[in-house]
Design a protein around this motif. Structure first.
Motif, short mmCIF file in Angstrom:
data_model
loop_
_atom_site.label_atom_id
_atom_site.label_comp_id
_atom_site.label_asym_id
_atom_site.label_seq_id
_atom_site.Cartn_x
_atom_site.Cartn_y
_atom_site.Cartn_z
N ASN A 293 -14.10 34.68 23.54
CA ASN A 293 -12.83 35.32 23.17
C ASN A 293 -12.18 36.02 24.35
OD1 ASN A 293 -13.18 34.48 20.57
ND2 ASN A 293 -13.91 36.44 19.80
N ILE B 116 -6.47 36.88 19.61
CA ILE B 116 -6.47 37.78 20.75
C ILE B 116 -5.35 37.43 21.74
CG2 ILE B 116 -7.78 38.47 22.80
CD1 ILE B 116 -10.25 38.48 21.18
N PHE C 152 -13.19 30.00 18.33
CA PHE C 152 -13.01 31.29 19.00
C PHE C 152 -11.81 32.01 18.38
CE2 PHE C 152 -9.08 30.89 21.37
CZ PHE C 152 -8.86 29.54 21.36
N ASN C 153 -11.74 33.28 18.61
CA ASN C 153 -10.71 34.10 17.98
C ASN C 153 -9.35 33.91 18.63
OD1 ASN C 153 -9.15 35.98 16.77
ND2 ASN C 153 -10.61 37.66 16.99
N ARG C 154 -8.54 33.09 17.99
CA ARG C 154 -7.23 32.75 18.56
C ARG C 154 -6.25 33.91 18.53
NH1 ARG C 154 -9.69 28.57 16.77
NH2 ARG C 154 -9.33 26.51 17.61
#
Ligand code: PGA
Length: 246
Positions: free
Chosen positions: A212, A245, A241-243
């Motif tokens: 991330n 961010i 993954f944390n999009r």
């Protein structure tokens, strides 16, 4: 883009087993390009298992000649025929253990582009080069020589600092961003505004824990992943993954 570089790992049956599980697990993902690069021996089996999925097939290496007496080598046309859309060229392990020079890398890229393959072009400095303050020089030389007389279409660049590959010592997001920004500027010198649409992947000890923060960097457009791509659940975490961010 998240690309799995399996290196010299997995038999055909292990590769098939991975893909059958993984393809189901990520079938809802539409906003990331997912690539798997198995060893040559598994290309056909993995290609078949990937048909109709959202995952694309890549080779890890190629030779630049069309055909002939080159024992042990594989041509771009053979990779296309086996179902590859991508090929990784210039990985530091090829440069280090198989003595690939920028010139060889350049010939491989040109031959592969001619056959309609997409390229994942790898560059990166060693620890010694970084410590001597030569990182930018090395990256500039690798980009300029490796991409000589090519074009920006069908090109993905992977920044892989050699000291971060397989070592558990990931570049910090600041180090990655600094290098990626520099590479982007070098690409602009070669390809003008088209450089802005070239994806630049980071590679070197990428894990579900650090993805991330790396992906949050403005010039990091994806990851090239070795160790953490060998297990389906770990690679799945990476492609999720944390999009938010960014
Ligand atoms: P690693 O390898 O993720 O195991 O560090 C990355 C690569 O060499 O592509």
């Amino acid at each position: 883009m998240l690309a799995a570089n399996w290196k010299m790992n997995k038999t055909v049956s292990e590769a098939r087993e991975f893909v059958n599980t993984f393809a189901l697990a990520v079938k809802d993902i539409t906003d990331a390009e997912i690539i798997i690069a198995p060893p040559f021996t598994s290309l056909m089996a993995v290609g078949e298992a990937l048909r109709g999925t959202n995952i694309r097939l890549s080779a890890q290496n190629v030779f630049y000649e069309e055909k002939g007496a080159y024992t042990g080598e594989i041509s771009p046309a053979m990779l296309k025929d086996a179902g590859c859309e991508y090929v990784i060229i210039g990985h530091s392990e090829r440069r280090q253990y198989f003595l690939e020079t920028d010139d060889i890398v350049n010939r491989k890229i040109k031959a592969s582009l001619k056959h309609g393959l997409n390229i994942i072009f790898c560059i990166g400095e060693t620890l010694e080069e970084r410590e001597k303050g030569r990182t930018f020089d090395i990256l500039k030389t690798q980009v300029t020589n490796g991409l000589k007389d090519t074009d920006s279409e069908n090109l993905v660049v992977a920044y892989e600092p050699v000291w971060a590959i397989g070592t558990g010592r990931t570049a910090t997001p600041a180090q990655a961003q600094e290098a990626h920004k520099f590479i982007r500027e070098e690409l602009r010198k070669l390809f003008g505004a088209n450089a802005d649409s070239i994806r630049i992947l980071y590679g070197g000890s990428v894990t579900p824990e650090n993805i991330n923060s790396l992906m949050a960097c403005p010039d990091v457009d994806g990851g090239l992943v070795g160790g953490a791509s060998l297990k389906s659940d770990s690679f799945e975490k990476l492609v999720r993954f944390n999009r938010r961010i960014k």
